[in-house]
Scaffold this motif. Structure first.
Motif, short mmCIF file in Angstrom:
data_model
loop_
_atom_site.label_atom_id
_atom_site.label_comp_id
_atom_site.label_asym_id
_atom_site.label_seq_id
_atom_site.Cartn_x
_atom_site.Cartn_y
_atom_site.Cartn_z
N ARG A 15 0.69 -1.37 0.21
CA ARG A 15 0.03 0.19 -0.11
C ARG A 15 0.89 1.21 -0.04
O ARG A 15 0.22 2.28 -0.39
CB ARG A 15 -0.87 -0.21 1.37
N HIS A 16 2.06 1.25 0.43
CA HIS A 16 2.81 2.40 0.57
C HIS A 16 4.18 2.16 -0.35
O HIS A 16 4.95 1.56 -0.15
CB HIS A 16 3.29 2.27 2.08
N LEU A 17 4.43 3.41 -1.12
CA LEU A 17 5.43 3.66 -1.99
C LEU A 17 6.18 4.59 -1.45
O LEU A 17 5.75 5.80 -0.92
CB LEU A 17 4.98 3.78 -3.25
N PHE A 18 7.61 4.54 -1.32
CA PHE A 18 8.45 5.43 -0.99
C PHE A 18 9.37 5.61 -2.20
O PHE A 18 10.17 4.84 -2.79
CB PHE A 18 9.56 4.91 0.26
N LEU A 39 -1.67 1.43 -4.70
CA LEU A 39 -1.15 1.90 -3.74
C LEU A 39 -1.80 3.03 -3.01
O LEU A 39 -2.52 3.74 -3.98
CB LEU A 39 0.23 2.44 -4.25
N GLN A 40 -1.87 3.42 -1.88
CA GLN A 40 -2.64 4.24 -1.01
C GLN A 40 -1.67 5.57 -0.59
O GLN A 40 -2.42 6.36 -0.18
CB GLN A 40 -3.43 3.56 -0.22
N ARG A 41 -0.52 5.23 -0.70
CA ARG A 41 0.22 6.47 -0.03
C ARG A 41 1.43 6.37 -0.85
O ARG A 41 2.16 5.56 -1.27
CB ARG A 41 0.52 6.01 1.28
N ILE A 42 2.02 7.54 -0.99
CA ILE A 42 3.43 7.83 -1.75
C ILE A 42 4.10 9.03 -0.77
O ILE A 42 3.70 9.94 -0.68
CB ILE A 42 3.10 8.30 -3.10
N ASP A 43 5.25 8.54 -0.30
CA ASP A 43 6.27 9.27 -0.08
C ASP A 43 7.18 9.60 -0.99
O ASP A 43 7.82 8.69 -1.32
CB ASP A 43 6.90 9.16 1.30
N VAL A 44 7.65 11.09 -1.00
CA VAL A 44 8.43 11.31 -2.05
C VAL A 44 9.71 12.16 -1.40
O VAL A 44 9.68 13.34 -0.62
CB VAL A 44 7.94 12.23 -2.91
N PHE A 45 10.99 11.79 -1.82
CA PHE A 45 12.24 12.28 -1.39
C PHE A 45 12.99 12.76 -2.53
O PHE A 45 13.45 11.96 -3.32
CB PHE A 45 13.10 11.66 -0.33
N ASP A 46 12.78 14.21 -2.51
CA ASP A 46 13.66 14.52 -3.90
C ASP A 46 13.99 16.14 -3.76
O ASP A 46 13.11 17.22 -3.74
CB ASP A 46 12.87 14.39 -5.18
N PRO A 47 15.02 16.36 -3.16
CA PRO A 47 15.34 17.83 -2.81
C PRO A 47 15.35 18.85 -3.72
O PRO A 47 15.25 20.19 -3.71
CB PRO A 47 16.76 17.89 -2.25
N TYR A 48 15.54 18.25 -5.30
CA TYR A 48 15.48 19.14 -6.18
C TYR A 48 14.24 19.32 -7.22
O TYR A 48 13.87 20.12 -8.05
CB TYR A 48 16.52 18.54 -7.30
N ALA A 49 13.18 18.58 -6.67
CA ALA A 49 11.85 18.70 -7.30
C ALA A 49 11.18 19.88 -7.18
O ALA A 49 11.29 20.80 -6.19
CB ALA A 49 11.04 17.43 -6.83
N PRO A 50 10.51 20.52 -8.46
CA PRO A 50 9.71 21.84 -8.03
C PRO A 50 8.81 21.82 -7.26
O PRO A 50 8.17 20.73 -6.66
CB PRO A 50 9.53 22.09 -9.36
N GLU A 51 8.44 22.97 -6.73
CA GLU A 51 7.04 23.13 -6.04
C GLU A 51 5.93 22.63 -6.82
O GLU A 51 5.89 22.40 -8.31
CB GLU A 51 6.69 24.58 -5.75
N GLY A 52 4.93 22.20 -6.25
CA GLY A 52 3.61 21.56 -6.96
C GLY A 52 3.84 20.16 -7.32
O GLY A 52 2.97 19.47 -7.97
N LEU A 53 4.84 19.60 -6.87
CA LEU A 53 5.06 18.07 -6.75
C LEU A 53 3.86 17.10 -6.41
O LEU A 53 3.36 16.23 -7.10
CB LEU A 53 6.19 17.45 -6.09
N GLU A 54 3.19 17.42 -5.51
CA GLU A 54 2.32 16.81 -4.84
C GLU A 54 1.07 16.74 -5.78
O GLU A 54 0.26 15.70 -6.09
CB GLU A 54 1.72 17.09 -3.38
N ALA A 55 0.61 17.85 -6.26
CA ALA A 55 -0.44 18.04 -7.27
C ALA A 55 -0.21 17.38 -8.56
O ALA A 55 -0.85 16.85 -8.98
CB ALA A 55 -0.53 19.56 -7.55
N ARG A 56 1.33 17.36 -8.97
CA ARG A 56 1.55 16.68 -10.26
C ARG A 56 1.18 15.27 -10.01
O ARG A 56 0.68 14.64 -10.78
CB ARG A 56 3.02 17.00 -10.60
N LEU A 57 1.80 14.59 -8.99
CA LEU A 57 1.64 13.34 -8.73
C LEU A 57 0.03 12.67 -8.47
O LEU A 57 -0.27 11.54 -8.83
CB LEU A 57 2.37 12.81 -7.51
N ALA A 58 -0.40 13.61 -7.90
CA ALA A 58 -2.12 13.44 -7.81
C ALA A 58 -2.65 13.38 -9.10
O ALA A 58 -3.56 12.44 -9.46
CB ALA A 58 -2.39 14.48 -7.05
#
Length: 308
Positions: A119-122, A143-162
């Motif tokens: 259920r959980h992707l890192f 999957l029901q949950r995603i945690d993302v580690f990326d110091p270089y990703a632009p703002e709005g990453l969560e919306a893009r993944l959604a």
């Protein structure tokens, strides 16, 4: 000669079709009915030229992918031939093919090695490959949950993944460190890290870890602690993985990893029986010509079908 663009590939090939193409190609390779050409790199003046390819008689195609690497940026093209006549069939832009086939192969691995009811992707790395992996993983495993580690990703990453995955934005979390890997069922590393991204001791004892971010022998995303804990390490092709994958090349020789390496073709065909016992499973990808030519062949065949 026909030329198939990246935009055309995206309309011609679905993610489900890409997954089936990878299954068929690796089953054929495992049965000795397809062959691969290992990657060859040549460079001068900061410009790198790489080639790799495959012969897949059952699909009726053979060919090679050629690409440049300049300042860390890649551009790909594929030349496709008929295995029946030897005639050239098409050229293809291969940025879309590379994105699709890499994630589809990871999904194929996960179908055999991921824990039940994951259920959980890192996700470590939210570039082109990271986003493609998140999209296909959610699509195929719910999957029901995603945690993302990326110091270089632009703002709005969560919306893009959604948008890509269909998950509510509240179930996608951007994190500032990798300490939370221990909560994940599936971990995907799609980074350009030169050193391990997290402490392998923190990984859950049932997790699948897919390291797809590097095919260079001097860089690695996984540490020796994780390699030591792994029940098995799936690879596309031992010949290429053991020469290109820094995660394997740089590992402590005392870990004796050779006995853990299993080719994906043997897993897909059932020649290797995956243990029912719980344990960490790793997948180390470097990207092989079999994947590129199988998907290019599919795109070509779908193009012909669309015109008939």
């Amino acid at each position: 000669m026909l030329h198939i663009t990246d935009a055309m590939v995206d309309t011609l090939v679905s993610t489900d079709q890409a997954l089936q193409a990878m299954h068929s190609a690796f089953a054929a390779f495992g049965a000795g009915e397809a062959a691969m050409q290992a990657r060859k790199r040549t460079d001068a003046g900061g410009v790198k030229l790489s080639t790799l390819g495959a012969v897949i008689p059952a699909q009726g195609v053979t060919g090679a992918k050629v690409y440049t690497t300049i300042a860390g940026q890649f551009n790909f093209v594929i030349l496709l031939f008929s295995t029946e006549t030897g005639a050239p069939l098409a050229t293809l832009d291969a940025n879309a093919i590379t994105r699709l086939r890499t994630a589809a192969t990871t999904v194929l691995v996960a179908q055999h090695l991921a824990p039940a009811h994951a259920r959980h992707l890192f996700l470590c790395g939210a570039g082109v490959q990271g986003l493609a992996h998140a999209q296909q993983m959610v699509q195929h495993f719910g999957l029901q949950r995603i945690d993302v580690f990326d110091p270089y990703a632009p703002e709005g990453l969560e919306a893009r993944l959604a948008q890509l995955t269909g998950l509510p934005e509240a179930q996608i979390r951007r994190v500032a460190h990798t300490q939370g890997v221990g909560e994940a069922d599936i971990i995907v590393t799609a980074s350009r890290a030169k050193e391990p991204l997290f402490n392998g001791e923190h990984v859950a004892p049932h997790a699948l870890v897919a390291a797809i971010g590097s095919s260079l022998p001097h860089t690695r995303e996984l540490d020796d602690a994780l390699l030591a804990r792994a029940q098995l390490i799936a690879v596309e092709w031992k010949k290429q993985a053991t020469s290109e994958a820094g995660d394997l090349v740089l590992a402590d020789p005392g870990l004796s990893l050779a006995g853990k390496l299993v080719e994906l073709g043997d897993i897909v065909s059932g020649r290797y029986a995956v243990s029912a016992q719980p344990g960490i499973r790793l997948y180390k990808a470097v990207g092989v010509g079999l994947e590129d030519i199988a998907l290019a062949g599919l795109a070509y065949q779908n193009y012909l079908a669309s015109k008939s």
